[in-house]
Scaffold this active site. Structure first.
Site, mmCIF file in Angstrom:
data_model
loop_
_atom_site.group_PDB
_atom_site.id
_atom_site.type_symbol
_atom_site.label_atom_id
_atom_site.label_comp_id
_atom_site.label_asym_id
_atom_site.label_seq_id
_atom_site.Cartn_x
_atom_site.Cartn_y
_atom_site.Cartn_z
ATOM 1 N N LYS A 75 18.662 -7.267 -8.031
ATOM 2 C CA LYS A 75 19.016 -6.366 -6.922
ATOM 3 C C LYS A 75 17.999 -5.235 -6.880
ATOM 4 O O LYS A 75 17.642 -4.686 -7.934
ATOM 5 C CB LYS A 75 20.435 -5.826 -7.143
ATOM 6 C CG LYS A 75 20.959 -4.942 -6.012
ATOM 7 C CD LYS A 75 22.403 -4.493 -6.275
ATOM 8 C CE LYS A 75 22.973 -3.679 -5.138
ATOM 9 N NZ LYS A 75 24.381 -3.279 -5.350
ATOM 10 N N SER A 155 27.636 -4.001 -1.375
ATOM 11 C CA SER A 155 26.233 -3.783 -1.085
ATOM 12 C C SER A 155 25.303 -4.854 -1.647
ATOM 13 O O SER A 155 24.156 -4.940 -1.221
ATOM 14 C CB SER A 155 25.791 -2.419 -1.644
ATOM 15 O OG SER A 155 25.886 -2.404 -3.057
ATOM 16 N N SER A 179 30.992 -3.643 -4.840
ATOM 17 C CA SER A 179 29.755 -4.258 -4.347
ATOM 18 C C SER A 179 29.293 -5.511 -5.058
ATOM 19 O O SER A 179 28.335 -6.143 -4.614
ATOM 20 C CB SER A 179 28.615 -3.249 -4.411
ATOM 21 O OG SER A 179 28.645 -2.450 -3.279
#
Ligand code: GLN
Length: 486
Positions: A75, A155, A179
């Site tokens: 990420k 997210s 998330s």
């Protein structure tokens, strides 16, 4: 032999170790997949050439470890030495960290091979991946008979989409209020957030420091356990990192939950919850019972305050953490006639609408006149929410709930209604506020063919029970559906 990308992380690890396949072959297969799924926009930065070089080093025996040769994604909130790290924001465009986050460094020393940095909501604020400066990520899943693009959740939308399309074997993700778990539920993948303090936050771009926690999105529970194992452990560089040994989580997957006490929080049966989600929950409870677990109703009376509390605490911490982006030390700078004007121009141009909204809310709730009324009150309610869990965990070992109140929604939907967007987190936020380990596993399909997730919440530092229970439910659910065309 099956297609290389059909191998799970566990199977690929064993096949590389026994030299049935090479790391170069595996990385080659995943590289092709990354290239053929670019339209979904899961990656912000690809590192395919470096990946191939590392795969050669694995095959030459120069790189070893428990994840040697395994293609993963990171990420883009984790600092990676020499590789651009944007946090999904324009303000960090072009920022190349001179150091690695502890988590990405641990993965690298275990031999994992990063194919690149994955898209996310700007500074991890969002539930749809639509707030990224680098464009939205598209969910590979579509409703049956409906061609509209759907969000992958957020997210960690890039992490979830990359795992769901088999562009990586697993990905790092972070969870502040949901998330990891919500995007996992939206994409038919598994996602675990460990206990606050299990994974070091060193080198992860901060959103809300008392809530942020790194974890994994992977295809299944075993793969999640293997990768999480590598990422966790005490780190003196993070003062909130727990000085505790990390158990062998793969060994915890015994397939046996007989006699386990599974709690069902009655306050999670919200009025107006989608009947499909409630039916999935009931099915999950029936599976647990059939596997020999005991189902016990528990009460978490302060649940109804969790979202309001989160949306005070998280923006307050964000407003403070994001003060560092001033055009002086990191990323973008927009000049001005004075120093103050340079700060203002930089922040006005560099932050997107959702980030600005959170900075405004956070600054307001921390301001002298409102601190007691909002921030201090929220901290007190947070303590009550944590106490609810501690009380309930006196009688049960783990809790089972749905992950999200709906399946994936359409791109653009809810963007003009922040409250509707924030409601996505209704089942995930309480565990975040209490710092507890929690996991989402794919458990079924909605009537229109979209994946739905079940959510397990564990006692502090008892990831082992969460994983063991998730593994049994995963077997019972037998979820094998794939997004059409992937
Ligand atoms: N959707 C939540 C938010 O927007 C959670 C985000 C996260 O966990 N990083 O704050």
């Amino acid at each position: 032999m099956t297609d290389l990308i059909d191998l799970s992380l566990a199977a690929a690890r064993d096949a590389i170790a026994s030299r049935q396949i090479t790391a170069v072959e595996l990385v080659g297969a995943y590289t092709q997949r990354v290239e053929s799924t670019r339209a979904l926009n899961a990656f912000i930065t690809e590192t395919l050439d470096q990946a191939l070089a590392r795969a050669r080093a694995v095959d030459a025996g120069q790189v070893t470890g428990s994840m040697a040769g395994i293609p993963i994604g990171i990420k883009d909130l984790f600092c990676t030495k020499g590789v651009q790290t944007t946090a999904g924001s324009a303000i960090l465009k072009g920022f190349v960290p001179p150091y690695d986050s502890t988590v990405s460094a641990k993965l690298e020393s275990a031999g994992a091979i990063s194919l690149g940095k994955l898209n996310l909501d700007e500074f991890a604020m969002g539930s749809s991946n639509a707030t990224s400066h680098y464009g939205p990520v598209t969910n590979p899943w579509k409703r049956s008979g409906d061609d509209r693009a759907l969000v992958p959740g957020g997210s960690s939308g890039g992490s979830a989409a990359a795992v769901a399309t088999r562009s990586v074997l697993a990905a790092t993700a972070t969870d502040t209020g949901g998330s990891i778990r919500q995007p996992a539920a939206f994409t038919g993948t598994a996602g675990i957030k460990p206990t606050y303090g299990r994974c070091s936050r060193f080198g992860i771009v901060a959103f809300a420091s008392s809530l942020d926690q790194a974890g994994v999105i992977a295809r299944d529970v075993r793969d999640s356990a293997i990768m999480l194992q590598v990422m966790c452990g005490h780190d003196p560089q993070d003062s909130t990192s727990a000085p505790l040994p990390v158990p062998n989580w793969e060994a915890a997957l015994t397939g046996d939950i007989r006699g386990l006490k599974i709690g069902v929080p009655k306050e999670y049966r919200l009025d107006g919850t989608n009947p499909e989600i409630l039916a999935l929950w009931d099915r999950g409870l029936a599976w647990a019972k059939a596997a020999g677990a005991e189902i016990i109703e528990v009460s978490l009376p302060h649940t109804r305050y969790a979202l309001a509390t989160y949306y005070i605490v998280a923006p307050a911490e964000a407003s403070s953490n994001l003060a560092r982006y001033d055009g002086v030390r990191f990323g973008q700078r927009v000049p001005g006639k004075t120093l103050d004007e340079m700060y203002e121009n930089t922040r006005a141009a560099g932050f997107g609408a959702e980030v600005k909204r959170r900075i405004l809310i956070g600054t307001y709730t921390l301001s002298a006149g409102y601190y007691d009324a909002y921030y201090l009150k929220a901290q007190k309610v947070r303590a009550l929410i944590a106490r609810d869990f501690a009380d309930a965990f006196k009688t049960v070992d783990v809790m089972l709930t749905p992950t999200a109140p709906t399946a994936a929604f359409a791109l653009g939907e809810k963007m003009d209604d922040p409250i509707a967007m924030y409601l996505n987190d209704v089942f995930t936020v309480p565990a975040s506020l209490a710092g507890l380990p929690a996991m989402s596993i794919p458990a079924g399909l909605s009537g229109d063919g979209l994946p739905l997730g079940l959510h397990l919440i564990g006692k502090p530092f008892d990831e082992a029970t969460v994983l063991r229970t998730a593994h049994v439910l995963e077997q019972q659910a037998g979820f094998t559906a794939r997004p059409a065309g992937y």
